[in-house]
Design an enzyme around this catalytic site. Sequence first.
Site, short mmCIF file in Angstrom:
data_model
loop_
_atom_site.label_atom_id
_atom_site.label_comp_id
_atom_site.label_asym_id
_atom_site.label_seq_id
_atom_site.Cartn_x
_atom_site.Cartn_y
_atom_site.Cartn_z
CB CYS A 69 -0.96 0.00 1.19
SG CYS A 69 -0.15 0.01 2.82
CG HIS A 109 -4.25 0.51 4.45
ND1 HIS A 109 -3.79 -0.35 3.47
CD2 HIS A 109 -5.20 1.29 3.85
CE1 HIS A 109 -4.44 -0.12 2.34
NE2 HIS A 109 -5.30 0.87 2.54
CG ASP A 124 -6.63 1.76 -0.71
OD1 ASP A 124 -5.56 1.41 -1.24
OD2 ASP A 124 -6.92 1.49 0.47
#
Length: 257
Positions: A69, A109, A124
């Site tokens: 991420c 995250h 995202d």
Amino acid sequence: MGELNLLFRKRIGYPQDETVTFEKVDTILDKTAKSIPFENLCIIANKTAEISKENLKNKILLKYEGGLCYDLNTILFYFLIENGFNVSLVQGVVYNHIGNQWSSTGRTHVAIVITHNEYRYLIDTGFGGNLPLKPVPFSGEIVTSQNGEFRIEQTNTEQGNYILHMKLNYKDQDWKMGYAFDTRKSVDESDLNEVQKIIIEHPESSFNKKPLITRFTDRGNLILTDTSLTEWTDGKMVKKDIAPEQFKLIAKEQFGI
């Protein structure tokens, strides 16, 4: 047009002469999810580098690797900045549904908040197979994509002041929590490097134990580990066992890395 902008467009197959408007962000997210794999191979191989704009450009846009991420959303963040968008990075805590608790690795995250016409949205491209594939408005409105339904709830908890909820196609009957995130704290490269350090070192990190690669396809997604290749197509799953020595060949053939 800057080098990163040109290279990112080339990597995901987006025209170099086309202006990226907010209405095109859906397309950018879709192409990114299908072109750049979510993977942890650098961690497994002990070949990670400091998180920086230049290092991410080299890793993802020149060497054609994927990332986690903090790699994928950060390179997208830089691309969106170069195209004139108002964006910021946020940190979040993923909900562990197996243990029914928030992840013990904490706020590891990383996602993006984009502001357009004074409205805020979450985007995202670094949440594995759980990607919304569209901007999700902070208003609580439900967004529907190829991957399912997504919405954001405003809440004040130790984990953050918003929660992303999701109901994945073919997998979820009910809404479930994806992650909580906090918009009250700015995130910079030092924070990203701290996240990477935790993911590399934490004993309960799910990304420092065995290799994982996943990316979206036009009809589902692919998941490769050192023991299996799983393909979701129109809601149907086919899982094949593989020998460890097949991993590199499949990674190259199916994921381009």
